[in-house]
Every structure is written in C-alpha cells, then in structure tokens.
Design a protein around this motif. Structure first.
Motif, mmCIF file in Angstrom:
data_model
loop_
_atom_site.group_PDB
_atom_site.id
_atom_site.type_symbol
_atom_site.label_atom_id
_atom_site.label_comp_id
_atom_site.label_asym_id
_atom_site.label_seq_id
_atom_site.Cartn_x
_atom_site.Cartn_y
_atom_site.Cartn_z
ATOM 1 N N ALA A 184 21.156 -38.181 6.058
ATOM 2 C CA ALA A 184 20.426 -36.911 6.023
ATOM 3 C C ALA A 184 20.558 -36.324 4.623
ATOM 4 O O ALA A 184 21.648 -36.325 4.038
ATOM 5 N N ASN A 187 22.194 -31.301 5.829
ATOM 6 C CA ASN A 187 22.782 -31.350 7.169
ATOM 7 C C ASN A 187 23.501 -30.021 7.399
ATOM 8 O O ASN A 187 24.486 -29.724 6.716
ATOM 9 N N GLY A 227 17.056 -40.290 5.912
ATOM 10 C CA GLY A 227 17.132 -40.467 7.356
ATOM 11 C C GLY A 227 17.407 -41.908 7.726
ATOM 12 O O GLY A 227 17.134 -42.834 6.956
ATOM 13 N N GLN A 239 18.555 -31.937 8.855
ATOM 14 C CA GLN A 239 19.098 -31.606 10.173
ATOM 15 C C GLN A 239 19.654 -30.186 10.153
ATOM 16 O O GLN A 239 20.379 -29.806 9.231
#
Length: 757
Positions: A184, A187, A227, A239
């Motif tokens: 990510a 995050n 990702g 995220q």
C-alpha cells in the motif's frame, strides 16, 4: 427533479489526474529558515537535510550546515514544537523504517525535486502495516503535523508501504507522489486493531474502533502502481479506516495493472463524516490469478456510519459499500451520499479483459455499485457499462445473514450499457431488504432485464417496499428488452409491496413486468408507457445526449411527485428535468475530468478600471505559478514573447492540458469575456480549444470558448474566442483550460488572456 440540468459527474476529478507525474500541486507553505540549533523552543523552526552537502556529524540542521539523513533529523528535532524538517532537492536514501514524532512536519522541495527511496525490509507480524515513514500514536494523540512536497519511489516494489499513519489527529498530507510500492502506498487506521480477517468476512468486522482519527486531510496527491494480490484477497493502493471528519480530495490512484484495489478500507473500515471528492481511481480490471479473480474494485469501504459523502470521483471498475453493523448502531441520517461521480467501467470480454468462465463462482466485479448497507443516497451519477448486476442492493458477503438493509434511494442517474446484452441497472437480491426507491433514472442501450428482483430459497427472509417510479428505459442501440422489471422470489410471500409506476420504456418481448416465481404480494402497476421518452440522442454524453429533446418530449410532466424538486405540473421522467437553459457542451464524448489550478494564499491585486486580464502569470514570466496540468516545465525556447513559456508534458488524457483556476470574486454572470492563447505542439498536430469549467452548488458547465484549431509543431498558433456565461446556484469554482480533441501531445503555452471588460 431539480430545475437546473442534472449535475455532470466529473467536476474537478482531474485534480487528481493532474498530479500523476509532477502534476497539479497545492502551493507549498512557506517556512522561514532559521539558524537556531537543537534546543526546544516555542518558535517553530525549520531544520534542513541535504543528501549531498549535508553531514550528520558536523551539521546542525541549519540551511548552511544541514544534516545528511532524515533519520538524524528525526532523532534530533524536538517533538510537539511545530518544527519542520526540510528535505533539500535530491535523492534521499532511507534504508530503514523511520518513526516521526508528533508535532514535526516533513517538507520537500517539490514532487520532482525531493525523492525518498531505498527501504527494502521484510514485513512481518505486528509491524506488517508499517512503512518507510511511520506516524504512530497508541493511544491516539494530536499529530498537529503535515508531510508535503516530496515523492517516494518504491524501487520496483521493494518498498512494502510508503506512509503509515495510526492514531494521529490533525494530520495533513499534500503534494505527495508515491510510486511502485508493494502492499500500500498510504496506509491509515485508528488504532492498529485487526478487526478483519480476509479468510472470514465477518470476523470482528462489526466491532468499531475505540477511537476515530479526527481531522485527517489528504489532498493533491498521486499514487502510481501500488497494491498487492494476496491470493484470496487484495490490498488497496491506498487504505483507510477509523476516520471521523476526514477530507480526501484532488487525487489520483492509478494502479491498473497491480492486481489490487484502488481505495480500500483498513482494519474493518469504520467511517463518520468522511468526504472523498474530486479524484480519479484506476484499478486493475483483469485479474486472472489466485482464488480471487475478475475485476478489482476501485473503491471498497466498509462500515460507513453517519454523514459520509463521495462526489466528483471517476473510476474504471466497480465500487463497494458494505456494513457489518446492525441498524441500531445508526443515527437517523444518511450513511453515504454518493453523487456526481463518473463510473466509466471497463466492460467484460473486451480487448485485454478476460471473460468470466461459465459456472465460475470465484469471479468478481461484474457490477457498478455494491450497496450492502442502509440509508444511502446514490444520485446524479453517470454509469457506463454497469455490468450484469448494475447497482446491486443485497445483504453482503453472506446473503443468508443479516442485518436488514433499509431505505436506500437511487435517483437521477444515467445508465448506459456497453456492447454486451447482460447489463442491468438495478439488482435487488438476497435477504432482509426493506425499502429500495429507484426514481427518475435514465437507462439507454442493451439491457437483458434492467431491473431484477430476486430472492433465494430460505424461509423467513424478505424483499419488500421496492418502488420503481419516473424512470426512462430506452434501447435504441442494440436489440430489444425481454422485460423491464422481473421478479424471481423462490420462497412464497418473500417479495412484498412492489410499486411500478410512471415509467417510459421502449419495445420489449414480454411487456413491462414479468414474474418468474411464486406471486409477489401486493404489486401496483400503473402508468407505464411503451413509448419513447423523447431523448435528445445527439451531442456529448451524458449531457445533452440524455436530456429531453424539447417541450414536445413525451416524458415532460409524466412523472409522479416522489419528493424530488421539479418544475411544471408534474415531474418529468428520467434524470434531467427539462429546462430551456442552454449549456454549450464540449466536443469530447465524455468530459472525464476537469482541470483545476494551484490553490494559493497570494492576494489577488485590486482590479483597475478598464479591461482586466483574469488570468494570472499570463505571460509565464513568473515561472509555473498559478498554472497546473501534468508535468509543467519552464522553458526559454520555444517562446512566443518575453523570456519564458511553459511546456505541459506527460498528459494523461485529451482534456488534461494547461489549466488555471480563476478568482471567482472577479467573475460575473452575463459579462462577455474575450480570450486568447498562443499554443504550440511539441510533436504532432492535434486540434486544440479553450474551455471554461464553471462549478456551482447546483451543477457543472463545460463551455467551449474557441473553435477546434489545428496546432503546429514548428510555429505558434493563436486560439481565440469569447463567452458570456450564466449559471444558477452559488458559484464555487471557475477553471480556464486548454484541451485537445484527441491525443496527449506535449503542449507549449504563452501569452494568455481572459479579458473582463
């Protein structure tokens, strides 16, 4: 329905797209240099890091004696004093994870100037979510900090996470680009608790965080190629979770080949008063490996409570909104207001996209919007290629469990099918559904059955109180429909109280309504006309193509009052309430995004008598100030006049060109503005035009100011025209910009005018 035209979806989506490679940025905040040493002080100080000229042993963090590494700066700068660590231009090697204390800001010299790279550790255990730069407080605390004006390069995905933030209130990220990250790029969550087991959809997902992150701001950022496919689930390029009062805007998430989602929940999600707007998300539409295959979602957010909003966002794959909580956890308010978005979805079985194998159960994503929650409003969206489920209202991952889904309203959307015949507009399925209102939508193209209401064979479940009113169903592109609305309720008395009224539809094989199963209890059918609505069916899509053609259109005043604003004796059918207001469309088929310019705190000079040029830095002599697009470079050759011109390169689409946001205090309705610009192509000979985007509280307009004009790659070409704008509602933004009819050629710009008399 409203008296103005249906609000086009895109708004300033482009702001995100503009960022992808050096692109649109917010103006950096000025922080004065200071020779102060390391003592704690109430006077916020700037400390410097230079990867080439700095020295961690002899440096003191001043501009003349900078440190060499960010790690040293973090270790020496006092927390909670509002100090800033300024990273000079250059490539900064970060070999290990860094933990930034509260009250310390990180600032770079610019997206293309300050680059962080080098972290290659192996993630594991409790620190799996952590990244190169970590902002962690447990318990939650006021971060009172920002990170901005820099890039993070993940070294071909050797970096696990770019930025990890946990439990920091008052945290801001802007003018940041993160690329080539494995798990990510960004995050964020409230407290680090798991709350979600990918192998058990319902495990702890119903437990909210003990605290929510307050006042998070993410804006003017881009994420490219991030990702990860984890086998039976996927991470998101970005995220987020555990947010209350967050604002995320002016962004791009571009990971169309990453085998991952775009914007995804973290730690079970949980959101209050979170506003996501003016961005673009491109997720992977063709995942053929692992046990989770099909299309990755552009957006997947779980457990949205009160006051959330998503608008003016463009996506290329489906979106998903799921709740695991019981309705008694909800306030009596809207959980999600999803409006004015463009869902221009990749279609199955098209070039480069696999077809779903027959009888394949682990193949996902052939829909537009998943709604497995209550109290949502989905309206004024443009949905192209809605898939075999369209907007799917159902109970969630396990259709045989609660909680009940209630009070979802879907109104004033445009549904346009692709080339296949299995598209749907609405699919209501599974258990415990009470209250779906499908009002004033327009469907056009190839739909096997636009509305499908289905219940599986389990006693005690129900689908009830479903209303289909004031819609237009028209199929003039491919084939004819079998029926408009079909029910298949396997269990007797499972489907009750279905209202179908005041809808216009084109020819079908079986009429307006057909029932495949046991009788539906209480079906009300009235005023459903097998009659073309009288759509315009010309010009740009969605507007004016799907507007009513004129006062003689059949759909005028044929609706019933369902609580939406309208003019005349009764509501019109479809997404657009007819109005004589004329909006000049662009020549592009679908305006996928609208440029916006660099926010600035610089005061606008007081207007002087006589004609005034509303464009700032009109001759490019102030560098790239006030201009935005993509990658913007100051050049001294070629130039049209003066010392400088600007080169706009790495454009991501035809609309993505030189842009400047105007000071709306100087912009008035009913005034005729003259405009011109000198433009040159770097290579090809595209056609270009000057555009104006006007955003108000009631909708958006795209006005073409100059005719399409062929550019030269060896000489300057003048674009010129005029406009007399009008609008309804409160003026919010006005953007002057240049687009090409097709292609993404690099452009030069010089000598611009937008003259107010």
């Amino acid at each position: 329905m409203r008296t103005q035209h249906w609000r086009l979806v895109v708004g300033l989506v482009v702001v995100g797209l503009l960022i992808s490679s050096g692109l649109l940025v917010a103006k950096p905040r000025a922080v004065a240099a200071s020779p102060l040493g390391l003592q704690a002080t109430t006077l916020a100080t700037t400390y410097y890091v230079d990867p080439t000229l700095g020295n961690d042993t002899t440096g003191n963090g001043s501009s003349s004696q900078p440190w060499q590494t960010l790690a040293t700066a973090i270790a020496l700068v006092a927390p909670n004093q509002g100090h800033t660590i300024y990273l000079n231009a250059g490539t900064h090697l970060v070999p290990n994870k860094l933990y930034i204390p509260t009250g310390v800001n990180i600032q770079g010299a610019g997206l293309s100037k300050t680059i962080l790279t080098g972290a290659t550790w192996t993630p594991n255990g409790a620190t799996y979510d952590e990244g190169m730069l970590n902002f962690i407080s447990a318990p939650a605390a006021n971060g009172n900090q920002s990170i901005h004006d820099l890039s993070i390069n993940g070294n071909n995905r050797s970096l696990h996470v770019g930025i990890y933030m946990q439990g920091r209130h008052n945290f801001e990220l802007y003018n940041v680009r993160i690329s080539d990250v494995d798990f990510a790029a960004i995050n964020i969550n409230a407290d680090g608790s798991i709350r979600y087991n990918p192998n058990d959809d319902s495990a702890d997902a119903h437990i909210p965080p003990t605290t929510y992150v307050q006042n998070l701001k993410l804006h003017h950022f881009s994420v490219i190629n991030a990702g990860k496919h984890m086998g039976n689930w996927m991470s998101g390029a970005v995220q987020i979770g555990g947010l209350d009062g967050a604002e995320i805007h002016d962004f791009i998430i571009n990971s169309p080949t990453s085998d991952a989602y775009g914007l995804k929940f973290a730690k079970g999600g949980w959101f209050k008063h979170t506003h996501i707007h003016h961005g673009t998300i491109m997720a992977d539409p063709n995942i053929t490996s692992g046990t989770w295959r099909g299309m990755a979602a552009s957006i997947e957010l779980w457990n949205l409570l009160e006051g959330n909003e998503i608008n003016n966002v463009q996506v290329n794959t489906w979106t998903s909104f799921v709740a695991w909580y019981d309705n008694n956890q909800l306030l009596a308010t809207t959980t999600l207001d999803f409006h004015d978005n463009t869902l221009k979805l990749v279609e199955w079985c098209t070039s480069g996209v696999a077809c779903k194998p027959q009888n394949e159960s682990s193949w996902y994503g052939n829909l537009a919007i998943e709604v497995a929650m209550s109290n949502t409003k989905i309206h004024h969206n443009y949905i192209k290629n809605p898939g075999e489920a369209g907007i799917a209202v159902w109970s969630g991952a396990d259709e045989n469990v609660g909680p009940e889904r209630k009070n979802n309203q879907i109104s004033q959307n445009i549904f346009e099918s692709g080339t296949t015949t299995n598209h749907r507009m609405l699919h209501v399925q599974a258990s415990y559904i009470d209250g779906v209102k499908f009002y004033n939508n327009t469907g056009y193209g190839s739909f096997g059955i636009p509305i499908y209401i289905q219940r599986r064979d389990k006693p005690g479940i129900y689908l009830k109180n479903i209303e289909i009113r004031n819609n237009i169903f028209q199929t003039n592109e491919i084939g004819t429909l079998n029926a408009i609305v079909a029910t298949e309720c396997v269990v007797p008395a499972a489907c009750t109280n279905l209202v179908l009224s005041n809808n216009s539809y084109a020819s079908t094989n079986w009429g307006f309504f057909v029932n495949y199963g046991p009788p539906v209890t209480s079906v009300s059918l009235s005023n459903n006309w097998s009659q073309p609505a009288g759509l315009n069916l010309t010009g740009a899509k969605p507007y004016p193509f799907y507007a009513l053609a004129g006062n003689n259109s059949f759909a005028i005043d044929k609706g019933i009052n369902v609580g939406l604003a309208y003019t005349g004796s009764a509501p019109d059918l479809g997404a657009y309430e007819f109005s004589p207001i004329v909006i000049t469309p662009t020549a592009t088929a679908i305006p996928t995004a609208t440029p916006t310019a660099i926010p600035t705190n610089t005061p606008t000079p007081t207007a002087t008598p006589g004609p005034t040029n509303l464009l700032r830095n009109q001759g490019m002599e102030q560098g790239s100030s006030f201009w935005a697009c993509c990658s913007v470079t100051v050049v001294n050759s070629p130039i049209y006049q003066g010392a400088n011109a600007l080169k706009f390169s790495q454009r991501v689409a035809a609309w993505n060109g030189p842009a400047q946001e105007l000071n709306i205090a100087n912009f008035q309705a009913g005034v005729t503005y003259q405009t011109k610009a000198w433009v040159r192509s770097a290579s090809g000979t595209p056609q270009a035009r000057i555009m104006l985007q006007i955003e108000t509280s009631t909708g958006n307009q795209w006005l073409q100011l100059s005719p399409n004009t062929t550019l030269s790659n060896s000489a300057w070409t003048q674009l010129s025209g005029q406009v007399t704008p009008t609008w309804t509602g409160t003026l919010q933004r006005v953007t002057w910009y240049i687009e090409t009819a097709a292609g993404t050629d690099d452009l030069y710009l010089d000598a611009t005018e937008l003259m107010k008399p």
